[in-house]
Write a protein that holds these residues in place. Sequence first.
Motif, PDB file in Angstrom:
ATOM      1  N   ARG A  48       1.404  13.526   7.289  1.00  0.00           N
ATOM      2  CA  ARG A  48       1.446  13.060   8.407  1.00  0.00           C
ATOM      3  C   ARG A  48       0.723  11.834   8.457  1.00  0.00           C
ATOM      4  O   ARG A  48       1.038  10.840   9.077  1.00  0.00           O
ATOM      5  N   CYS A  49      -0.697  11.941   7.766  1.00  0.00           N
ATOM      6  CA  CYS A  49      -1.582  10.537   7.928  1.00  0.00           C
ATOM      7  C   CYS A  49      -0.921   9.473   7.288  1.00  0.00           C
ATOM      8  O   CYS A  49      -0.924   8.444   7.643  1.00  0.00           O
ATOM      9  N   ALA A  50      -0.200   9.536   6.288  1.00  0.00           N
ATOM     10  CA  ALA A  50       0.529   8.414   5.266  1.00  0.00           C
ATOM     11  C   ALA A  50       1.756   7.991   6.302  1.00  0.00           C
ATOM     12  O   ALA A  50       1.866   6.761   6.298  1.00  0.00           O
ATOM     13  N   ALA A  51       2.421   8.859   7.092  1.00  0.00           N
ATOM     14  CA  ALA A  51       3.525   8.293   7.926  1.00  0.00           C
ATOM     15  C   ALA A  51       3.009   7.601   8.934  1.00  0.00           C
ATOM     16  O   ALA A  51       3.423   6.550   9.342  1.00  0.00           O
TER      17      ALA A  51
ATOM     18  N   ASP B 192       0.653  -1.158  -0.008  1.00  0.00           N
ATOM     19  CA  ASP B 192       0.018   0.137  -0.042  1.00  0.00           C
ATOM     20  C   ASP B 192       0.885   1.219  -0.078  1.00  0.00           C
ATOM     21  O   ASP B 192       1.932   1.349   0.725  1.00  0.00           O
ATOM     22  N   PHE B 193       0.550   2.234  -0.738  1.00  0.00           N
ATOM     23  CA  PHE B 193       1.265   3.322  -0.976  1.00  0.00           C
ATOM     24  C   PHE B 193       0.330   4.744  -1.195  1.00  0.00           C
ATOM     25  O   PHE B 193      -0.774   4.574  -1.661  1.00  0.00           O
ATOM     26  N   ALA B 194       0.827   5.881  -0.831  1.00  0.00           N
ATOM     27  CA  ALA B 194       0.223   7.058  -1.095  1.00  0.00           C
ATOM     28  C   ALA B 194       0.945   8.086  -1.932  1.00  0.00           C
ATOM     29  O   ALA B 194       2.301   7.935  -2.041  1.00  0.00           O
ATOM     30  N   VAL B 195       0.177   8.797  -2.838  1.00  0.00           N
ATOM     31  CA  VAL B 195       0.966   9.760  -3.758  1.00  0.00           C
ATOM     32  C   VAL B 195       0.328  11.093  -3.372  1.00  0.00           C
ATOM     33  O   VAL B 195      -0.538  11.256  -3.296  1.00  0.00           O
ATOM     34  N   ILE B 196       1.470  11.817  -3.004  1.00  0.00           N
ATOM     35  CA  ILE B 196       1.346  13.262  -2.546  1.00  0.00           C
ATOM     36  C   ILE B 196       2.140  14.176  -3.469  1.00  0.00           C
ATOM     37  O   ILE B 196       3.302  14.104  -3.572  1.00  0.00           O
ATOM     38  N   SER B 197       1.520  15.196  -3.723  1.00  0.00           N
ATOM     39  CA  SER B 197       2.225  16.353  -4.453  1.00  0.00           C
ATOM     40  C   SER B 197       2.592  17.513  -3.493  1.00  0.00           C
ATOM     41  O   SER B 197       1.476  17.914  -2.447  1.00  0.00           O
ATOM     42  N   LEU B 198       3.891  17.903  -3.244  1.00  0.00           N
ATOM     43  CA  LEU B 198       4.360  19.084  -2.412  1.00  0.00           C
ATOM     44  C   LEU B 198       3.912  20.379  -3.242  1.00  0.00           C
ATOM     45  O   LEU B 198       4.305  21.371  -2.500  1.00  0.00           O
ATOM     46  N   SER B 199       3.236  20.466  -4.343  1.00  0.00           N
ATOM     47  CA  SER B 199       2.994  21.734  -4.880  1.00  0.00           C
ATOM     48  C   SER B 199       1.746  22.322  -4.212  1.00  0.00           C
ATOM     49  O   SER B 199       0.589  21.862  -4.065  1.00  0.00           O
ATOM     50  N   ASP B 200       1.839  23.632  -3.637  1.00  0.00           N
ATOM     51  CA  ASP B 200       0.898  24.187  -2.816  1.00  0.00           C
ATOM     52  C   ASP B 200       0.127  25.371  -3.738  1.00  0.00           C
ATOM     53  O   ASP B 200      -0.524  26.418  -3.002  1.00  0.00           O
ATOM     54  N   ARG B 201       0.344  25.469  -5.075  1.00  0.00           N
ATOM     55  CA  ARG B 201      -0.362  26.348  -5.977  1.00  0.00           C
ATOM     56  C   ARG B 201      -1.658  26.129  -5.797  1.00  0.00           C
ATOM     57  O   ARG B 201      -2.605  27.108  -5.974  1.00  0.00           O
TER      58      ARG B 201
ATOM     59  N   LEU C 136       7.774  14.316   8.262  1.00  0.00           N
ATOM     60  CA  LEU C 136       7.796  13.113   8.384  1.00  0.00           C
ATOM     61  C   LEU C 136       8.718  12.398   9.406  1.00  0.00           C
ATOM     62  O   LEU C 136       8.342  11.560  10.106  1.00  0.00           O
ATOM     63  N   LEU C 137       9.619  13.291   9.666  1.00  0.00           N
ATOM     64  CA  LEU C 137      10.712  12.534  10.845  1.00  0.00           C
ATOM     65  C   LEU C 137       9.938  12.819  12.150  1.00  0.00           C
ATOM     66  O   LEU C 137      10.421  12.418  13.146  1.00  0.00           O
ATOM     67  N   ARG C 138       8.652  13.526  12.421  1.00  0.00           N
ATOM     68  CA  ARG C 138       8.248  13.789  13.744  1.00  0.00           C
ATOM     69  C   ARG C 138       7.550  12.045  13.924  1.00  0.00           C
ATOM     70  O   ARG C 138       7.202  11.812  14.996  1.00  0.00           O
ATOM     71  N   VAL C 139       7.269  11.272  12.708  1.00  0.00           N
ATOM     72  CA  VAL C 139       6.757   9.905  13.034  1.00  0.00           C
ATOM     73  C   VAL C 139       7.817   8.910  12.575  1.00  0.00           C
ATOM     74  O   VAL C 139       7.752   7.884  13.372  1.00  0.00           O
TER      75      VAL C 139
END
Length: 243
Positions: free
Chosen positions: A148-151, A127-136, A178-181
């Motif tokens: 956070r939820c994916a981690a 199982d995996f998640a796909v996340i874009s870091l673009s905040d446009r 991510l490093l918080r988790v």
Amino acid sequence: MGKVFIVGIGPGNEENRTIRADRALEACDVIAGYPVYVDLVKDRYPGKELVSTPMTQEARRCQMALDLAKSGKTVALVCSGDSGIYGMAALVYELRGENSEPEVEVVPGLTAACSGGAVLGAPLTHDFAVISLSDRLTPWETIENRLRCAAEGNFAIAIYNPASHGRPDHLKRACDILLRVLPEERLCGIVRNIGREGQSSRILTLGELQAADVDMFCTVFVGNSSTKVVNGALITPRGYRNV
């Protein structure tokens, strides 16, 4: 009345383009898209009318494709990777609204999570998640929550749009979340220019990923707790017994 093909062209090289995408590009009168993506296909399909708009003008680009189809032309609106994963397919449907014309056909393509994962090995076998870091188009607070939820869910993660000139620190900020988790030694990978000239890849830890040099042509992979390196390949086991 013409037609709009919304074509996922894969990572860029012909070998990773589907037969269905090739047929749509052969059949069209016009190739439309972001200039970089049009450049990737124009030499393979000579004699086509070429139409492009720069970044941030996606709605105008899609409307141009619809207008050209209304004038009787067959248009291939090209998208890098897949046409429906961060592509133009949904926007074309939104702009066409409840009208039944022009005809629209979505042609899927090989997205970077798949093609980049294959370069590294097999990091997304579970199982995996796909996340874009673009905040446009998506608030950064929403992106933070998804990371956070994916981690917390122990998903492997494919990260698109990790950085650009306008947001050079987004990957570092994502790593901080991510490093918080997750532990610093969590295995990760970076692939740049997938399927294009100058393709490169690297396996590293999440701690090292914080300071990694990335841009919009990179796809980043973060493993789950089972991800490991086997003979130089980054893999996430599916969980088969007796292996």
